[in-house]
Design an enzyme around this catalytic site. Structure first.
Site, mmCIF file in Angstrom:
data_model
loop_
_atom_site.group_PDB
_atom_site.id
_atom_site.type_symbol
_atom_site.label_atom_id
_atom_site.label_comp_id
_atom_site.label_asym_id
_atom_site.label_seq_id
_atom_site.Cartn_x
_atom_site.Cartn_y
_atom_site.Cartn_z
ATOM 1 N N PRO A 27 54.846 -5.401 60.046
ATOM 2 C CA PRO A 27 53.608 -5.226 59.271
ATOM 3 C C PRO A 27 53.563 -3.845 58.621
ATOM 4 C CG PRO A 27 53.128 -5.594 61.609
ATOM 5 C CD PRO A 27 54.602 -5.504 61.482
ATOM 6 N N GLU A 28 53.217 -3.786 57.349
ATOM 7 C CA GLU A 28 53.098 -2.525 56.626
ATOM 8 C C GLU A 28 51.615 -2.276 56.336
ATOM 9 O OE1 GLU A 28 55.913 -2.312 53.337
ATOM 10 O OE2 GLU A 28 57.270 -3.697 54.326
ATOM 11 N N LYS A 84 50.468 2.691 59.358
ATOM 12 C CA LYS A 84 50.585 1.391 60.036
ATOM 13 C C LYS A 84 49.893 1.393 61.400
ATOM 14 C CE LYS A 84 55.167 1.001 57.930
ATOM 15 N NZ LYS A 84 56.618 0.948 58.222
ATOM 16 N N ARG A 117 68.512 0.724 54.425
ATOM 17 C CA ARG A 117 67.803 -0.556 54.417
ATOM 18 C C ARG A 117 68.314 -1.437 53.287
ATOM 19 N NH1 ARG A 117 62.836 -0.165 57.008
ATOM 20 N NH2 ARG A 117 62.914 -2.433 56.924
#
Ligand SMILES: [Zn+2]
Length: 269
Positions: free
Chosen positions: A2-3, A58, A255
């Site tokens: 979750p961001e 977050k 990433r």
């Protein structure tokens, strides 16, 4: 993971549903997720109620009427959602709050990396939030200062660095780079600060409006999926919605990154 938009969606949903509601009981099924330094979370919360629920990056921040403060971080796979009485917890439910009205708040986390940290009375929330300025509230002067301090950082690495800018993860970093029409490896010193700020805000706000992105575990506070996965332009997409080119995947800042080689200036393999 979750961001910022997903956490903000959860926070807004929880504010509406549980503020001022009496907490009847707290069941902790996996004590490893609670950091309370010898204090008992169920005892602290019993017959209390939340008077404020906030967010930084977050992280979620809870304050109760009697002054207990909690920092909750969902990390990789944490889910926080409300249910009525019929919900039967599975083995991934590690914490469950039952409110006086029968509503229950479920914390479910397959990988168990999430944490519920009780903030000691003498400490501030910020001591338990390892993050820089919130990406939704940062102002132009703060952003320009960060750019000036790290001009050679790759745009994507800059966006992902939680100690600089808090809340943006892999999904929104890719979407922001695409909206800026810049390769994620562009040095941030070459990016216009005002345009970067406008783009960050526009993408995050649009994602919040659509209740976040459900591509893996994320659910809203109502246990539903978000909708922003339907509006993604490059993240895990096959073709560019603007020019039709095949979206390329490459590693940036460690990433997997999704790039349109035609629309994003400075593209290199
Ligand atoms: Zn394109």
């Amino acid at each position: 993971m979750p961001e910022l938009p997903e956490v903000e969606t959860i926070v807004r949903g929880l504010r509406q549903a549980v503020l001022k509601k009496k907490i009847k009981k707290t069941d902790v099924y996996f004590p490893g997720i609670v950091v309370a330094r010898g204090r008992s979370l169920p005892a602290l919360l019993r017959n209390d109620s939340f008077c404020s629920i906030g967010r930084h990056g977050k992280y979620l921040m809870f304050t109760t009427n009697k002054g207990t403060r909690l920092v909750v971080h969902l990390r990789m796979t944490g889910q926080l959602f409300l249910t009525d009485k019929v919900y039967r917890p599975d083995k991934h439910v590690h914490l469950l709050l039952t409110f006086g009205n029968g509503q229950r708040l479920i914390y479910r986390d397959i990988r168990k990396f999430g944490r519920w940290t009780v903030v000691p009375p003498e400490k501030e929330f910020r001591h338990y939030i390892n993050a820089g300025t919130d990406a939704l509230t940062i102002n132009i002067n703060e952003l320009k200062t960060l750019i000036k301090e790290h001009p050679a950082r790759k745009l994507k690495a800059f966006l992902l660095d939680q100690l600089l800018l808090a809340g943006i993860g892999n999904i929104y970093a890719d979407e922001i780079c695409f909206a800026l029409e810049l390769d994620p490896e562009t040095p941030v010193g070459k990016v216009n600060g005002g345009k970067l700020l406008d783009t960050i805000r526009a993408i995050l706000k649009l994602a919040i409006k659509h209740k976040g992105t459900s591509v893996s575990d994320y659910l809203t506070s109502r246990g539903a999926k978000g909708n922003f996965q339907n509006l993604l332009k490059v993240y895990k997409q096959k073709f560019c919605p603007e020019c039709g080119a095949k979206i390329v995947r490459k590693k940036v800042a460690g990433r997997s990154s999704h790039v349109c080689p035609k629309c994003q200036k400075g593209y290199k393999k």
